[in-house]
Design an enzyme around this catalytic site. Sequence first.
Site, PDB file in Angstrom:
ATOM      1  N   PRO A 108       0.889  -1.248   0.060  1.00  8.88           N
ATOM      2  CA  PRO A 108      -0.084  -0.016  -0.153  1.00  8.88           C
ATOM      3  C   PRO A 108       0.739   1.331  -0.075  1.00  8.88           C
ATOM      4  O   PRO A 108       0.924   2.076   1.106  1.00  8.88           O
ATOM      5  CB  PRO A 108      -0.719  -0.081   1.212  1.00  8.88           C
ATOM      6  CG  PRO A 108       0.171  -0.828   2.210  1.00  8.88           C
ATOM      7  CD  PRO A 108       0.857  -1.863   1.408  1.00  8.88           C
ATOM      8  N   CYS A 109       1.396   1.512  -0.988  1.00 11.83           N
ATOM      9  CA  CYS A 109       2.293   2.762  -1.296  1.00 11.83           C
ATOM     10  C   CYS A 109       1.423   3.998  -1.322  1.00 11.83           C
ATOM     11  O   CYS A 109       2.051   5.173  -0.876  1.00 11.83           O
ATOM     12  CB  CYS A 109       3.125   2.665  -2.458  1.00 11.83           C
ATOM     13  SG  CYS A 109       2.076   2.574  -3.996  1.00 11.83           S
TER      14      CYS A 109
END
Length: 187
Positions: free
Chosen positions: A141-142
């Site tokens: 989950p950048c």
Amino acid sequence: MSDAQQYYLIFETAGGFCGIAWNDIGVTRFQLPTKEAGSTERLLLRRIPDARPGTPPLEVTDAVAAVKRYFAGEEIDFSRIKLDLGELDSFFERIYAAARQIGWGHTTTYGALAKQLGAGPEAARDVGQAMARNPVALIIPCHRVLAAGGKIGGFSAPGGSTAKARMLELEGVQLAPPKPVQQSLGF
């Protein structure tokens, strides 16, 4: 990433058309949504030109179902999806492992993630580079990693930082400062 044949699937979500690619080890690529299936497919194949359309195994089918639920607003944890990201720099491996632990509705900054990994503030740039090169955005989950001061920062996916903000809003993250509860009396 192993030299095994990669397969892919384009699928529709409430957020648009996503793409996922896999091999016999795990998921190798994920494409965040675009408005058209053809656009998603082109973006995905730009990175994996030898991939072929395929019927996903159960683990990938489960990942697709989770992505659909995510874009429908359901809290999802993608940290158990098996990945094959190939040979990575050891620091990038550590960055990705730490980023996978950032839960729904939570954020951190590039600098805080670097510090968590025992690196100095100069490593914040390395964290930013790892997020920009993330081959499986959302699964790693950048979008939950922000610039200094909690600013949105960049986002290399379709829609750029607007898409990042939408994903965070979907998770209940408020990026703008709260509105004042009381108006000024003007004196």
